[in-house]
Design a protein around this motif. Structure first.
Motif, mmCIF file in Angstrom:
data_model
loop_
_atom_site.group_PDB
_atom_site.id
_atom_site.type_symbol
_atom_site.label_atom_id
_atom_site.label_comp_id
_atom_site.label_asym_id
_atom_site.label_seq_id
_atom_site.Cartn_x
_atom_site.Cartn_y
_atom_site.Cartn_z
ATOM 1 N N ILE A 29 42.553 53.076 36.468
ATOM 2 C CA ILE A 29 43.359 51.525 37.128
ATOM 3 C C ILE A 29 44.533 52.467 38.376
ATOM 4 O O ILE A 29 44.766 52.086 39.136
ATOM 5 C CB ILE A 29 44.418 50.357 36.848
ATOM 6 C CG1 ILE A 29 43.271 49.697 35.596
ATOM 7 C CG2 ILE A 29 44.900 50.069 36.646
ATOM 8 C CD1 ILE A 29 43.805 49.267 34.355
ATOM 9 N N LEU A 33 43.479 52.441 42.245
ATOM 10 C CA LEU A 33 44.456 51.522 43.140
ATOM 11 C C LEU A 33 45.346 52.914 44.166
ATOM 12 O O LEU A 33 44.861 52.329 45.379
ATOM 13 C CB LEU A 33 45.503 50.920 41.973
ATOM 14 C CG LEU A 33 45.547 49.737 41.926
ATOM 15 C CD1 LEU A 33 47.042 49.346 40.865
ATOM 16 C CD2 LEU A 33 45.194 48.576 42.904
ATOM 17 N N SER A 34 44.649 54.109 43.714
ATOM 18 C CA SER A 34 45.974 54.913 45.063
ATOM 19 C C SER A 34 44.549 55.180 45.991
ATOM 20 O O SER A 34 45.215 55.021 47.164
ATOM 21 C CB SER A 34 45.663 56.717 43.559
ATOM 22 O OG SER A 34 47.283 56.201 43.215
ATOM 23 N N VAL A 36 42.678 52.968 46.434
ATOM 24 C CA VAL A 36 42.282 51.310 47.853
ATOM 25 C C VAL A 36 43.322 51.927 48.403
ATOM 26 O O VAL A 36 43.076 51.649 49.471
ATOM 27 C CB VAL A 36 41.889 50.493 46.780
ATOM 28 C CG1 VAL A 36 42.724 49.099 47.757
ATOM 29 C CG2 VAL A 36 40.331 50.350 46.258
ATOM 30 N N LEU A 37 44.428 52.094 47.906
ATOM 31 C CA LEU A 37 45.457 52.206 48.956
ATOM 32 C C LEU A 37 45.519 52.728 49.972
ATOM 33 O O LEU A 37 46.229 52.835 51.356
ATOM 34 C CB LEU A 37 46.918 52.172 48.093
ATOM 35 C CG LEU A 37 47.174 50.863 47.694
ATOM 36 C CD1 LEU A 37 48.481 51.521 46.140
ATOM 37 C CD2 LEU A 37 47.725 49.993 47.963
ATOM 38 N N GLY A 55 50.376 53.983 44.344
ATOM 39 C CA GLY A 55 49.423 53.421 43.022
ATOM 40 C C GLY A 55 49.137 53.896 41.436
ATOM 41 O O GLY A 55 48.890 53.095 40.765
ATOM 42 N N GLY A 59 49.428 51.199 38.950
ATOM 43 C CA GLY A 59 48.363 50.964 37.722
ATOM 44 C C GLY A 59 49.301 51.171 36.500
ATOM 45 O O GLY A 59 48.719 50.664 35.188
#
Length: 169
Positions: A29, A33-34, A36-37, A55, A59
């Protein structure tokens, strides 16, 4: 809280599984997320530390939320018992010198609280496989039991109640 016997092997297996699974969940996660960001908000020149940190922190928050929801399941009974036992032992440890002073004065409640503390510490060290700490704690418990016998105090850990700790505050 009541002391109970739990299987050391099962406890260690579950502890390892939970640690590995939740580390993987956090890693997937957090890194996901990192990425995606970074894709949407990142700097093309490469300075993305704050985006990556954001991120990872999001997470971590999501992983903690998942853990708190899942930890209520029956699978976690042994682990929850261990966590609660550690909390109780630490609460007593924080005021142990005061409990020991009260024991010397002949306080029956102090004898019960300290008996629970010694039994809990021994059980936790056994569950964690801390053989050196176990033998050291066993010596301290034996000295405690001799002191209780000298003072004619009942050191029965089964009489322990969390409410007894309120007396110390």
């Amino acid at each position: 809280m009541e002391l109970r016997e739990i299987d050391k092997v099962v406890y260690k297996q579950k502890q390892r599984k939970v640690g590995i699974v939740f580390s993987l969940i956090f890693a997937v996660i957090g890194l996901g997320l990192s990425a995606v960001l970074r894709h949407y908000y990142g700097n093309a020149e490469g300075e993305n530390m704050m985006v990556n940190l954001t991120g990872v922190l999001i997470g971590l928050a999501i992983s903690i939320f998942i853990f708190t929801q899942v930890a209520k399941k029956p699978y976690f009974d042994e682990l929850r018992y261990g966590w609660n036992l550690k909390k109780q032992a630490l609460k007593i440890q924080n005021h142990r010198h005061r409990w020991e002073e009260r024991l010397k004065e002949g306080d029956a409640t102090a004898a019960i609280v300290l008996a629970f503390y010694h039994k809990a510490t021994l059980q936790l060290q056994s569950l964690d496989g801390n053989e050196f700490g176990y033998s050291d704690s066993k010596e301290r418990e034996n000295k405690f039991l001799v002191e209780c016998e000298t003072l004619s105090l009942d050191a029965d850990a089964s009489k322990y109640s969390i409410d007894m700790l309120l007396d110390m505050k």
